[in-house]
Design a protein around this motif. Structure first.
Motif, PDB file in Angstrom:
ATOM      1  N   HIS A  68      14.427 -27.808  -7.048  1.00  0.00           N
ATOM      2  CA  HIS A  68      14.715 -28.913  -7.975  1.00  0.00           C
ATOM      3  C   HIS A  68      13.606 -29.089  -9.019  1.00  0.00           C
ATOM      4  N   PHE A  69      12.438 -28.518  -8.787  1.00  0.00           N
ATOM      5  CA  PHE A  69      11.352 -28.564  -9.764  1.00  0.00           C
ATOM      6  C   PHE A  69      11.364 -27.374 -10.734  1.00  0.00           C
ATOM      7  N   THR A  70      12.168 -26.364 -10.458  1.00  0.00           N
ATOM      8  CA  THR A  70      12.039 -25.077 -11.147  1.00  0.00           C
ATOM      9  C   THR A  70      12.143 -25.172 -12.657  1.00  0.00           C
ATOM     10  N   ALA A 104       5.613 -13.461 -16.716  1.00  0.00           N
ATOM     11  CA  ALA A 104       5.178 -13.213 -15.337  1.00  0.00           C
ATOM     12  C   ALA A 104       4.821 -14.525 -14.644  1.00  0.00           C
ATOM     13  N   ALA A 105       4.180 -15.437 -15.360  1.00  0.00           N
ATOM     14  CA  ALA A 105       3.831 -16.742 -14.781  1.00  0.00           C
ATOM     15  C   ALA A 105       5.098 -17.534 -14.448  1.00  0.00           C
ATOM     16  N   ARG A 106       6.083 -17.518 -15.342  1.00  0.00           N
ATOM     17  CA  ARG A 106       7.350 -18.216 -15.071  1.00  0.00           C
ATOM     18  C   ARG A 106       8.035 -17.640 -13.842  1.00  0.00           C
ATOM     19  N   THR A 107       8.078 -16.320 -13.751  1.00  0.00           N
ATOM     20  CA  THR A 107       8.708 -15.668 -12.601  1.00  0.00           C
ATOM     21  C   THR A 107       8.005 -16.048 -11.314  1.00  0.00           C
ATOM     22  N   LEU A 141       8.544 -21.647  -5.887  1.00  0.00           N
ATOM     23  CA  LEU A 141       9.360 -22.830  -5.636  1.00  0.00           C
ATOM     24  C   LEU A 141      10.587 -22.488  -4.797  1.00  0.00           C
ATOM     25  N   ASP A 142      11.172 -21.307  -5.008  1.00  0.00           N
ATOM     26  CA  ASP A 142      12.273 -20.844  -4.154  1.00  0.00           C
ATOM     27  C   ASP A 142      11.794 -20.691  -2.716  1.00  0.00           C
ATOM     28  N   LEU A 167      -0.218 -23.703  -8.008  1.00  0.00           N
ATOM     29  CA  LEU A 167       0.807 -24.661  -7.604  1.00  0.00           C
ATOM     30  C   LEU A 167       0.377 -25.278  -6.284  1.00  0.00           C
ATOM     31  N   THR A 168       0.452 -26.592  -6.190  1.00  0.00           N
ATOM     32  CA  THR A 168       0.161 -27.297  -4.944  1.00  0.00           C
ATOM     33  C   THR A 168       1.228 -28.359  -4.759  1.00  0.00           C
ATOM     34  N   TYR A 169       1.794 -28.409  -3.566  1.00  0.00           N
ATOM     35  CA  TYR A 169       2.776 -29.444  -3.249  1.00  0.00           C
ATOM     36  C   TYR A 169       2.271 -30.246  -2.069  1.00  0.00           C
ATOM     37  N   GLU A 170       2.153 -31.555  -2.273  1.00  0.00           N
ATOM     38  CA  GLU A 170       1.698 -32.455  -1.207  1.00  0.00           C
ATOM     39  C   GLU A 170       2.205 -33.854  -1.513  1.00  0.00           C
ATOM     40  N   ASN A 171       2.661 -34.537  -0.468  1.00  0.00           N
ATOM     41  CA  ASN A 171       3.108 -35.930  -0.595  1.00  0.00           C
ATOM     42  C   ASN A 171       4.117 -36.123  -1.730  1.00  0.00           C
ATOM     43  N   HIS A 172       5.122 -35.275  -1.772  1.00  0.00           N
ATOM     44  CA  HIS A 172       6.221 -35.367  -2.740  1.00  0.00           C
ATOM     45  C   HIS A 172       5.794 -35.120  -4.183  1.00  0.00           C
ATOM     46  N   THR A 173       4.641 -34.494  -4.381  1.00  0.00           N
ATOM     47  CA  THR A 173       4.146 -34.231  -5.731  1.00  0.00           C
ATOM     48  C   THR A 173       3.814 -32.755  -5.875  1.00  0.00           C
ATOM     49  N   LEU A 174       4.358 -32.154  -6.934  1.00  0.00           N
ATOM     50  CA  LEU A 174       4.013 -30.779  -7.282  1.00  0.00           C
ATOM     51  C   LEU A 174       2.955 -30.841  -8.379  1.00  0.00           C
ATOM     52  N   LEU A 175       1.818 -30.224  -8.121  1.00  0.00           N
ATOM     53  CA  LEU A 175       0.736 -30.135  -9.096  1.00  0.00           C
ATOM     54  C   LEU A 175       0.707 -28.710  -9.626  1.00  0.00           C
TER      55      LEU A 175
END
Length: 138
Positions: free
Chosen positions: A41-43, A25-28, A34-35, A72-80
């Motif tokens: 590209h991070f998937t 479930a977490a992977r999904t 990300l979709d 999940l957090t995306y900021e300044n070209h970084t996925l956390l």
């Protein structure tokens, strides 16, 4: 004219029970987020990382069935990617995997696939955090 607008911050959390089926479930959820954000590209790496970290949280965190939170957090070209559990007493320690052993590769894979990773204690336990950075080789 130069824009003074800061880059957008995308952030979402997902709470799951530490039961069978939680890791898929977490992977999904990671794949869907990300979709939605256009960050496909991070998937592959993010799915592998959330699998390892959620598995570790469920298996090793002695939190009496307390939920696990994935953020999940995306900021300044970084996925956390963060996986939170309520057990601050058992911090993950990387080990060299043994060929004949079934387990023990989780943090080895995290080190291999994340651009950076760390563990942070929180008011409610701990968070294992991974960063994936646009444009950096793995």
């Amino acid at each position: 004219m130069t824009s003074s607008l800061r880059s957008a911050v995308l952030s979402r959390s997902y709470t799951l029970s530490p039961v069978q089926g939680a890791v898929p479930a977490a992977r999904t959820w990671v794949r869907q987020m990300l979709d939605r954000w256009g960050l496909q590209h991070f998937t592959e790496r993010a799915e592998l990382l959330v699998s390892e970290l959620a598995t570790n949280a469920i298996k090793h965190a002695k939190a009496d069935g307390a939920p696990i939170r994935v953020t999940l957090t995306y900021e300044n070209h970084t996925l956390l990617l963060e996986v939170h559990d309520r057990d601050a007493s058992s911090l993950p320690v990387p080990q060299q995997p043994v060929i004949d052993e079934e387990g023990g590769r989780g943090l080895f894979l995290v080190e291999a696939y994340a651009d950076r990773w760390d563990v942070k204690t929180t008011a409610y336990g701990k968070a294992v955090r991974c960063e994936l950075i646009d444009g950096e080789p793995t």
